[in-house]
Design a protein around this motif. Structure first.
Motif, mmCIF file in Angstrom:
data_model
loop_
_atom_site.group_PDB
_atom_site.id
_atom_site.type_symbol
_atom_site.label_atom_id
_atom_site.label_comp_id
_atom_site.label_asym_id
_atom_site.label_seq_id
_atom_site.Cartn_x
_atom_site.Cartn_y
_atom_site.Cartn_z
ATOM 1 N N TRP A 135 0.840 -1.198 0.000
ATOM 2 C CA TRP A 135 0.000 0.000 0.000
ATOM 3 C C TRP A 135 0.879 1.253 0.000
ATOM 4 O O TRP A 135 2.053 1.198 0.381
ATOM 5 N N ASP A 142 -5.091 3.613 -2.723
ATOM 6 C CA ASP A 142 -3.783 3.524 -2.079
ATOM 7 C C ASP A 142 -3.180 2.121 -2.138
ATOM 8 O O ASP A 142 -2.114 1.878 -1.573
ATOM 9 N N PHE A 143 -3.822 1.169 -2.849
ATOM 10 C CA PHE A 143 -3.293 -0.183 -2.924
ATOM 11 C C PHE A 143 -2.312 -0.276 -4.085
ATOM 12 O O PHE A 143 -2.676 -0.118 -5.254
ATOM 13 N N TYR A 153 -3.701 2.296 -6.794
ATOM 14 C CA TYR A 153 -2.862 3.461 -6.489
ATOM 15 C C TYR A 153 -2.308 4.076 -7.772
ATOM 16 O O TYR A 153 -2.132 5.294 -7.857
#
Length: 458
Positions: free
Chosen positions: A386, A406-407, A438
């Protein structure tokens, strides 16, 4: 094929092999110690930059590295050593027509990556000193291992002075290290064949105070340290950096970074072991105030069986830069820009930072290690990745991020490491990354890394 470059590559390999034959016969001659090795690698990488439509995203190349080293000991206290290195490359991909700046046959420099003088037990005290170009690894190398990140594991040297004071009665060792690192190979000891190559993006000086204790807690190594690093920019046209035959743009850092950290490595029981390290950073970087935090830990369970099976779980946190703050919160890896847990991610970090510059990260990892054969070890890992913040190093890099996730993705890695004999070793490594939300929509293509290596040692 460029015949002149081919001849130079062949000459470099031939000279290494010829020297190796001499070394093999003389390596135990009196106060002299000699050695040599030849590392041969084949590398395949798919989708550098995570964009399957990129004409330059796929990489296929070979690396040929030869090293010859020697040392001379005078009595029990004085020693001088040197190591000469050469590495060449040959690229099949990307095609020269897609990347005209690529040197298909890259001959590289011939240089000393070690050149030292040292003294032990100075004046009858437990003080030793080592001066000159040398390798320095502190702890697990989380923050101090790699002084030359732009040459891709060809070298890791530091131009440094290191003083070590050993308090054996207290189980304690203290190191005071001064580093003065040039951004390129232009200063003494320069490349012997005149090649000027970038080794890092800025000129760097620093001081490290590092203490290690083995007696306070039974079965536990305790380390504490303070690091100061000063960055002075090395301006080049369009920030281009020249190394490995493939020029690329990468900006310099400026400013003063301070770091204080603690590390513990403990054998809790015959089966359980725990390793943890944390550091806080402050100072200035690129005209912004810096305040950053990092943590790296591993819990290991050993089965203590015939195959030496182990399972482990890791967690790593490197703070990211808050885009809503005028200050900089992005953790700086200092001299830790090397593939600590992924070879593939080294090539993907420039989407938001620089080569090998891991930051803005939350990483969970589970893995298994087994001695599957007396000569061979297997390592398999899964990493869930992440980002801590929606931020990048420069405004121009923001186009590489989605802005709404956000991954980072799922990363699978596997190593097969073999030691066939005293003179022959090698490995196979494969990694596969499935990018997450992300990254921008055009940066979400799967990517892989495969490498085969053979090392001949004399």
């Amino acid at each position: 094929m460029n015949s002149n470059k081919y001849k130079l590559l062949a000459t470099g390999l031939g000279a290494t092999l010829a020297c190796s034959g001499v070394v093999s016969a003389e390596q135990t001659s009196g106060p002299f110690k000699w050695g040599a090795d030849l590392r041969l690698r084949q590398v395949w990488i798919d989708n550098v930059g995570l964009d399957a439509d990129s004409a330059t995203g796929d990489r296929t190349f070979q690396r040929y590295r030869g090293r010859l080293w020697g040392s001379y000991t005078l009595g029990d206290q004085l020693e001088a050593g040197a190591r000469l290195i050469w590495e060449g490359r040959h690229y099949q991909d990307p095609a020269h027509s897609n990347m005209p700046t690529l040197e298909t046959w890259y001959s590289g420099g011939v240089l000393f990556d070690q050149l030292t003088v040292g003294a032990k037990q100075i004046g009858g005290t437990p003080l030793s000193v080592k001066l000159g170009r040398q390798d320095i690894v502190l702890g697990n190398g989380w923050l101090v291992l790699e002084g030359t990140p732009l040459d891709g594991s060809r070298t890791i040297y530091f131009d440094a002075a290191r003083a070590t004071y050993a308090l054996e009665s207290l189980g304690t060792t203290l190191d005071l290290i001064y580093i003065d690192q040039s951004a390129d190979t232009g200063r003494f000891p320069q490349s012997l064949n005149g090649n000027l190559e970038d080794q890092t993006e800025q000129h760097e000086t620093g001081v490290i105070l590092y203490g290690r204790n083995k007696s306070l807690i039974e079965g536990t190594d305790l380390d504490g340290y303070f690091i100061y690093k000063h960055n002075r920019p090395n301006p080049t046209a369009r920030n281009l950096r020249i190394n490995n035959g493939l020029p690329f743009a990468s900006g310099s850092d400026s400013g003063d970074i301070y770091a204080a950290g603690l590390r513990a490595d403990s054998k809790l029981t015959p089966n359980w072991a725990l390793r943890a390290e944390t550091a806080y950073e402050w100072g200035t970087r690129n005209d912004r105030d810096l305040s950053a935090f990092g943590f790296n830990g591993r819990l290991t369970y050993s089965f203590n069986d015939s195959l030496k099976n182990q399972i482990h779980a890791d967690f790593e946190y490197l703070s990211g830069d808050d885009p809503d703050s005028a200050d900089d919160q992005a953790f700086d890896p200092l001299w830790g820009r090397w593939p600590q847990w992924s070879e593939l991610m080294i090539y993907q970090w420039p989407l938001e930072s620089r080569v090998g510059e891991a930051t803005n990260l939350k990483r969970f990892n589970v893995g298994w290690i087994s001695q599957v054969h007396p000569t061979t070890q297997l390592l398999v890992d899964y990493h869930a990745l992440w980002a801590d913040e929606q931020s990048t190093r420069t405004a121009a890099q923001m186009v590489n991020l989605s802005g709404d996730g956000d991954f980072r993705g799922h990363l699978f890695t596997a190593w097969l490491k073999s030691k066939f004999s005293q003179n022959i070793s090698g490995h196979l490594v494969a990694e596969y990354l499935m990018p997450g939300d992300y990254y921008a929509d055009n940066r979400q293509n799967d990517s892989f890394f495969v490498r085969a290596e053979v090392v001949l040692t004399w």
